[in-house]
Design a protein around this motif. Structure first.
Motif, PDB file in Angstrom:
ATOM      1  N   PRO A 199      56.597  58.762 -14.371  1.00 45.91           N
ATOM      2  CA  PRO A 199      57.286  59.196 -13.046  1.00 45.91           C
ATOM      3  C   PRO A 199      56.515  58.499 -11.789  1.00 45.91           C
ATOM      4  CG  PRO A 199      56.915  61.096 -14.444  1.00 45.91           C
ATOM      5  CD  PRO A 199      56.182  59.898 -15.211  1.00 45.91           C
ATOM      6  N   GLU A 200      55.183  58.400 -11.808  1.00 44.46           N
ATOM      7  CA  GLU A 200      54.394  57.808 -10.873  1.00 44.46           C
ATOM      8  C   GLU A 200      54.659  56.395 -10.649  1.00 44.46           C
ATOM      9  OE1 GLU A 200      51.784  61.012 -12.893  1.00 44.46           O
ATOM     10  OE2 GLU A 200      52.910  59.272 -13.629  1.00 44.46           O
ATOM     11  N   LEU A 201      54.980  55.673 -11.940  1.00 45.22           N
ATOM     12  CA  LEU A 201      55.416  54.153 -11.818  1.00 45.22           C
ATOM     13  C   LEU A 201      56.727  54.114 -11.143  1.00 45.22           C
ATOM     14  CD1 LEU A 201      54.581  51.569 -12.082  1.00 45.22           C
ATOM     15  CD2 LEU A 201      55.221  51.644 -14.510  1.00 45.22           C
ATOM     16  N   ILE A 202      57.678  55.130 -11.392  1.00 48.32           N
ATOM     17  CA  ILE A 202      59.068  55.196 -10.768  1.00 48.32           C
ATOM     18  C   ILE A 202      58.862  55.148  -9.395  1.00 48.32           C
ATOM     19  CG2 ILE A 202      61.209  56.275 -10.538  1.00 48.32           C
ATOM     20  CD1 ILE A 202      60.769  57.147 -13.741  1.00 48.32           C
ATOM     21  N   LYS A 203      58.295  56.316  -8.904  1.00 47.15           N
ATOM     22  CA  LYS A 203      57.998  56.421  -7.510  1.00 47.15           C
ATOM     23  C   LYS A 203      57.423  55.174  -6.782  1.00 47.15           C
ATOM     24  CE  LYS A 203      55.857  59.373  -4.040  1.00 47.15           C
ATOM     25  NZ  LYS A 203      55.464  58.209  -3.241  1.00 47.15           N
ATOM     26  N   PHE A 204      56.470  54.443  -7.394  1.00 46.83           N
ATOM     27  CA  PHE A 204      55.739  52.952  -7.080  1.00 46.83           C
ATOM     28  C   PHE A 204      56.977  52.248  -6.716  1.00 46.83           C
ATOM     29  CE2 PHE A 204      54.097  49.001  -8.283  1.00 46.83           C
ATOM     30  CZ  PHE A 204      53.390  48.775  -7.152  1.00 46.83           C
ATOM     31  N   LEU A 205      57.720  52.099  -7.631  1.00 42.93           N
ATOM     32  CA  LEU A 205      58.770  50.789  -7.903  1.00 42.93           C
ATOM     33  C   LEU A 205      59.693  51.055  -6.644  1.00 42.93           C
ATOM     34  CD1 LEU A 205      59.257  50.539 -11.469  1.00 42.93           C
ATOM     35  CD2 LEU A 205      58.141  48.863 -10.098  1.00 42.93           C
ATOM     36  N   ASP A 206      60.185  52.463  -6.475  1.00 45.38           N
ATOM     37  CA  ASP A 206      61.035  52.750  -5.449  1.00 45.38           C
ATOM     38  C   ASP A 206      60.355  52.653  -4.035  1.00 45.38           C
ATOM     39  OD1 ASP A 206      62.780  53.524  -7.380  1.00 45.38           O
ATOM     40  OD2 ASP A 206      62.597  55.576  -7.278  1.00 45.38           O
ATOM     41  N   ASP A 207      59.251  53.063  -3.884  1.00 43.80           N
ATOM     42  CA  ASP A 207      58.566  52.780  -2.678  1.00 43.80           C
ATOM     43  C   ASP A 207      58.492  51.412  -2.399  1.00 43.80           C
ATOM     44  OD1 ASP A 207      58.584  55.613  -2.252  1.00 43.80           O
ATOM     45  OD2 ASP A 207      56.305  55.728  -2.803  1.00 43.80           O
ATOM     46  N   LEU A 208      58.357  50.682  -3.336  1.00 39.66           N
ATOM     47  CA  LEU A 208      58.216  49.047  -3.220  1.00 39.66           C
ATOM     48  C   LEU A 208      59.254  48.430  -2.642  1.00 39.66           C
ATOM     49  CD1 LEU A 208      56.230  46.809  -3.354  1.00 39.66           C
ATOM     50  CD2 LEU A 208      56.835  46.575  -5.862  1.00 39.66           C
ATOM     51  N   ALA A 209      60.307  48.969  -3.271  1.00 42.67           N
ATOM     52  CA  ALA A 209      61.579  48.230  -3.006  1.00 42.67           C
ATOM     53  C   ALA A 209      62.054  48.539  -1.537  1.00 42.67           C
ATOM     54  CB  ALA A 209      62.794  48.946  -3.925  1.00 42.67           C
ATOM     55  N   ALA A 210      61.832  50.145  -1.179  1.00 43.90           N
ATOM     56  CA  ALA A 210      62.214  50.555   0.215  1.00 43.90           C
ATOM     57  C   ALA A 210      61.472  49.700   1.265  1.00 43.90           C
ATOM     58  CB  ALA A 210      61.913  51.983   0.343  1.00 43.90           C
ATOM     59  N   LYS A 211      60.069  49.480   1.106  1.00 39.86           N
ATOM     60  CA  LYS A 211      59.168  48.745   1.969  1.00 39.86           C
ATOM     61  C   LYS A 211      59.810  47.430   2.046  1.00 39.86           C
ATOM     62  CE  LYS A 211      54.408  47.691   2.554  1.00 39.86           C
ATOM     63  NZ  LYS A 211      53.053  47.751   1.801  1.00 39.86           N
ATOM     64  N   THR A 212      60.045  46.744   0.913  1.00 41.22           N
ATOM     65  CA  THR A 212      60.445  45.347   0.934  1.00 41.22           C
ATOM     66  C   THR A 212      61.593  45.025   1.571  1.00 41.22           C
ATOM     67  OG1 THR A 212      59.284  44.952  -1.098  1.00 41.22           O
ATOM     68  CG2 THR A 212      60.888  43.453  -0.513  1.00 41.22           C
ATOM     69  N   ALA A 213      62.508  46.202   1.551  1.00 39.91           N
ATOM     70  CA  ALA A 213      63.925  45.957   2.223  1.00 39.91           C
ATOM     71  C   ALA A 213      63.510  45.978   3.665  1.00 39.91           C
ATOM     72  CB  ALA A 213      64.750  47.151   1.787  1.00 39.91           C
ATOM     73  N   LEU A 214      62.849  46.662   4.181  1.00 35.68           N
ATOM     74  CA  LEU A 214      62.480  46.945   5.649  1.00 35.68           C
ATOM     75  C   LEU A 214      61.792  45.808   6.303  1.00 35.68           C
ATOM     76  CD1 LEU A 214      61.840  50.743   5.815  1.00 35.68           C
ATOM     77  CD2 LEU A 214      63.909  49.530   6.313  1.00 35.68           C
ATOM     78  N   GLN A 215      60.961  44.822   5.367  1.00 33.46           N
ATOM     79  CA  GLN A 215      60.251  43.803   6.114  1.00 33.46           C
ATOM     80  C   GLN A 215      60.928  42.557   6.134  1.00 33.46           C
ATOM     81  OE1 GLN A 215      57.183  43.815   3.121  1.00 33.46           O
ATOM     82  NE2 GLN A 215      55.688  45.083   4.056  1.00 33.46           N
ATOM     83  N   PRO A 216      60.388  41.747   7.233  1.00 29.48           N
ATOM     84  CA  PRO A 216      61.091  40.472   7.465  1.00 29.48           C
ATOM     85  C   PRO A 216      60.694  39.556   6.258  1.00 29.48           C
ATOM     86  CG  PRO A 216      59.342  40.640   8.822  1.00 29.48           C
ATOM     87  CD  PRO A 216      59.379  42.111   8.205  1.00 29.48           C
ATOM     88  N   ALA A 217      61.071  38.366   5.908  1.00 31.83           N
ATOM     89  CA  ALA A 217      60.823  37.334   5.101  1.00 31.83           C
ATOM     90  C   ALA A 217      59.284  37.210   5.159  1.00 31.83           C
ATOM     91  CB  ALA A 217      61.487  36.096   5.375  1.00 31.83           C
ATOM     92  N   PRO A 218      58.629  37.318   4.156  1.00 28.51           N
ATOM     93  CA  PRO A 218      57.026  37.329   4.246  1.00 28.51           C
ATOM     94  C   PRO A 218      56.671  35.940   4.244  1.00 28.51           C
ATOM     95  CG  PRO A 218      57.617  37.699   1.897  1.00 28.51           C
ATOM     96  CD  PRO A 218      58.853  37.921   2.573  1.00 28.51           C
ATOM     97  N   THR A 219      55.298  35.762   5.012  1.00 28.75           N
ATOM     98  CA  THR A 219      54.791  34.269   4.906  1.00 28.75           C
ATOM     99  C   THR A 219      53.866  34.251   3.724  1.00 28.75           C
ATOM    100  OG1 THR A 219      52.869  34.973   6.258  1.00 28.75           O
ATOM    101  CG2 THR A 219      54.629  34.192   7.356  1.00 28.75           C
ATOM    102  N   LEU A 220      53.548  33.020   3.294  1.00 27.17           N
ATOM    103  CA  LEU A 220      52.503  32.616   2.406  1.00 27.17           C
ATOM    104  C   LEU A 220      51.148  33.750   2.627  1.00 27.17           C
ATOM    105  CD1 LEU A 220      51.701  31.358  -0.313  1.00 27.17           C
ATOM    106  CD2 LEU A 220      50.957  29.407   0.999  1.00 27.17           C
ATOM    107  N   GLU A 221      50.847  33.480   3.751  1.00 28.21           N
ATOM    108  CA  GLU A 221      49.546  34.469   3.835  1.00 28.21           C
ATOM    109  C   GLU A 221      49.828  35.829   3.683  1.00 28.21           C
ATOM    110  OE1 GLU A 221      50.632  32.189   6.000  1.00 28.21           O
ATOM    111  OE2 GLU A 221      49.307  30.276   5.350  1.00 28.21           O
ATOM    112  N   SER A 222      50.759  36.176   4.450  1.00 26.86           N
ATOM    113  CA  SER A 222      51.162  37.809   4.136  1.00 26.86           C
ATOM    114  C   SER A 222      51.424  38.280   2.844  1.00 26.86           C
ATOM    115  CB  SER A 222      52.246  38.271   4.912  1.00 26.86           C
ATOM    116  OG  SER A 222      53.529  37.766   4.749  1.00 26.86           O
ATOM    117  N   SER A 223      52.115  37.362   2.034  1.00 32.57           N
ATOM    118  CA  SER A 223      52.306  37.741   0.591  1.00 32.57           C
ATOM    119  C   SER A 223      51.051  37.709  -0.176  1.00 32.57           C
ATOM    120  CB  SER A 223      53.235  36.661  -0.126  1.00 32.57           C
ATOM    121  OG  SER A 223      54.349  36.745   0.380  1.00 32.57           O
ATOM    122  N   ARG A 224      49.914  36.896   0.137  1.00 34.46           N
ATOM    123  CA  ARG A 224      48.684  36.874  -0.390  1.00 34.46           C
ATOM    124  C   ARG A 224      47.952  38.218  -0.166  1.00 34.46           C
ATOM    125  NH1 ARG A 224      47.105  30.313  -0.205  1.00 34.46           N
ATOM    126  NH2 ARG A 224      48.321  29.691  -1.846  1.00 34.46           N
TER     127      ARG A 224
END
Length: 308
Positions: free
Chosen positions: A7-32
Motif C-alpha cells: 500500500p505504501e508503494l501504491i501511494k508513492f506511485l500515485d503521488d509521483l504520477a500526480a506530481k509529474t503531471a503538474l510539473q513542466p518538462a524537466p531539464t537534465l539538471e532538475s531530473s538529476r
C-alpha cells in the motif's frame, strides 16, 4: 497489477504520477537533482560508521571506497549505479553504499562513471572496466575476491564488464545484476511494445517512454545498441561468466529482459540464480525507507553480495 504492491508503494506511485503531471518538462539538471533527492529519501540507512574515500580514474571518473567499521573480509563489491546512464551518481547512492558495506561486512566501491549525454557510449563501460583494472592493479582485491554488481543501467555495466573479464582471464567471483537492462534496442519508436514492457509501460515508476529517452542520450546512433557492451543480450557467447544473480522486480517493464537473460545463462552452463521479488517495482532499493517488500528484497540483495 498495482494491487499486488505494498500500500505504501501504491501511494508513492500515485503521488509521483500526480506530481509529474503538474510539473513542466524537466531539464537534465532538475531530473538529476530529483533522482538524487528521491533516492536518498528512500534509501536504506546504516546504523554504524562507514569510512569512505574517493579514488580518481584516468578518464576523469572516480570511484568511492566504503569500508565498514567491522571489516573482516577481503571481499570487495564494485557497484555501478542506475539511472539510465544519464541520472544517478556516487552521491545519489551514498546511503545505499554505506548500508551495503555495513550489511555485508565487505568493502563497497561505488563507481561514479561518466554520464550521458555529456559522455556517450562506450564511456560508462570504459569507466567500469578501468575501475575493475585499477582495483586489481592496486591490489585492493584479487579477481576471486570481487563481486561485480549494479542496478538497471549499472546492471548492464556489471554484466558487460564480467564478459570483458572473461576475455582477459580475470574473472570475478560473482556478478549480481539488479533489474538489469540487457537489450538497449528495446523499446524503439515504431515498434509495438510486448510482454512486461507493454504490461508495465506506464505508472510503475520506470516508463517505457523514459527508457527511449535514456537510449537516445547514451546511444545517439541506434546501431550502437547492437554492441554487446551496450546490450549484453547481443553477446555471442556468455558461457564463461562466473556465478551470476539476476535480481528482478516482478512489476517492471524490464522483467522480461532479466528473465530471458537468466534463461540464456542457464542454457549456456552458467551457475545462475534468478531472484524474483513480488510486491515491488523497478528500483526497489530506492523504496526501502517506506516499503516492507522493498526492505525484504534489499536484505536478499545484501545476502547475494556477501561472499562467504
Amino acid at each position: 497489477m498495482k494491487h499486488f504492491l505494498d500500500p505504501e508503494l501504491i501511494k508513492f506511485l500515485d503521488d509521483l504520477a500526480a506530481k509529474t503531471a503538474l510539473q513542466p518538462a524537466p531539464t537534465l539538471e532538475s531530473s538529476r537533482a530529483a533522482y538524487r533527492d528521491g533516492y536518498l529519501a528512500g534509501s536504506p540507512r546504516p546504523s554504524t560508521d562507514v569510512q569512505c574515500r574517493d579514488i580518481d580514474l584516468p578518464s576523469g571518473a572516480r570511484m568511492r571506497l566504503y569500508t565498514p567499521a567491522e571489516n573482516n573480509s577481503d571481499a570487495l563489491v564494485l557497484y555501478a549505479h542506475g539511472g539510465g546512464f544519464v541520472l544517478g551518481c556516487v552521491d545519489t547512492y551514498d546511503l545505499q553504499s554505506r548500508w551495503l558495506a555495513e550489511q555485508t561486512g565487505q568493502r563497497i566501491v561505488s563507481l561514479d562513471y561518466r554520464r550521458a549525454p555529456e559522455h556517450i557510449f562506450p564511456a560508462a563501460f570504459e569507466d567500469m572496466v578501468a575501475a575493475y583494472s585499477q582495483i586489481l592493479d592496486s591490489k585492493l582485491a584479487t579477481a576471486d575476491q570481487i563481486v561485480l554488481a549494479g542496478d538497471s543501467a549499472g546492471g548492464c555495466l556489471s554484466l558487460a564488464t564480467a564478459l570483458h573479464s572473461v576475455c582477459i582471464g580475470e574473472t570475478p567471483a560473482r556478478v549480481v545484476a539488479l533489474y538489469p537492462v540487457t537489450d538497449m534496442t528495446k523499446p524503439r519508436a515504431g515498434q509495438p511494445l510486448s510482454g512486461s514492457m507493454k504490461e508495465f509501460a506506464s505508472g510503475f515508476y520506470l516508463e517505457a517512454l523514459e527508457m527511449r529517452g535514456f537510449r537516445e542520450n547514451y546511444l545517439p546512433d541506434p546501431e550502437l545498441a547492437l554492441d554487446w557492451r551496450a546490450s549484453v543480450a547481443r553477446a555471442e557467447d556468455v558461457s564463461g561468466l562466473p556465478p551470476t544473480w539476476i535480481v528482478n522486480a516482478r512489476v517492471d517493464p524490464l522483467f522480461d529482459q532479466g528473465r530471458e537473460f537468466a534463461i540464456r545463462l542457464e542454457a549456456s552452463g552458467v551457475d545462475v540464480t534468478h531472484q524474483i521479488h513480488t510486491g515491488v517495482v523497478h528500483n526497489f532499493m530506492e523504496h526501502v525507507g517506506f516499503s516492507p517488500s522493498a526492505r525484504k528484497a534489499a536484505d536478499a540483495v545484501a545476502e547475494a553480495l556477501t561472499l562467504s
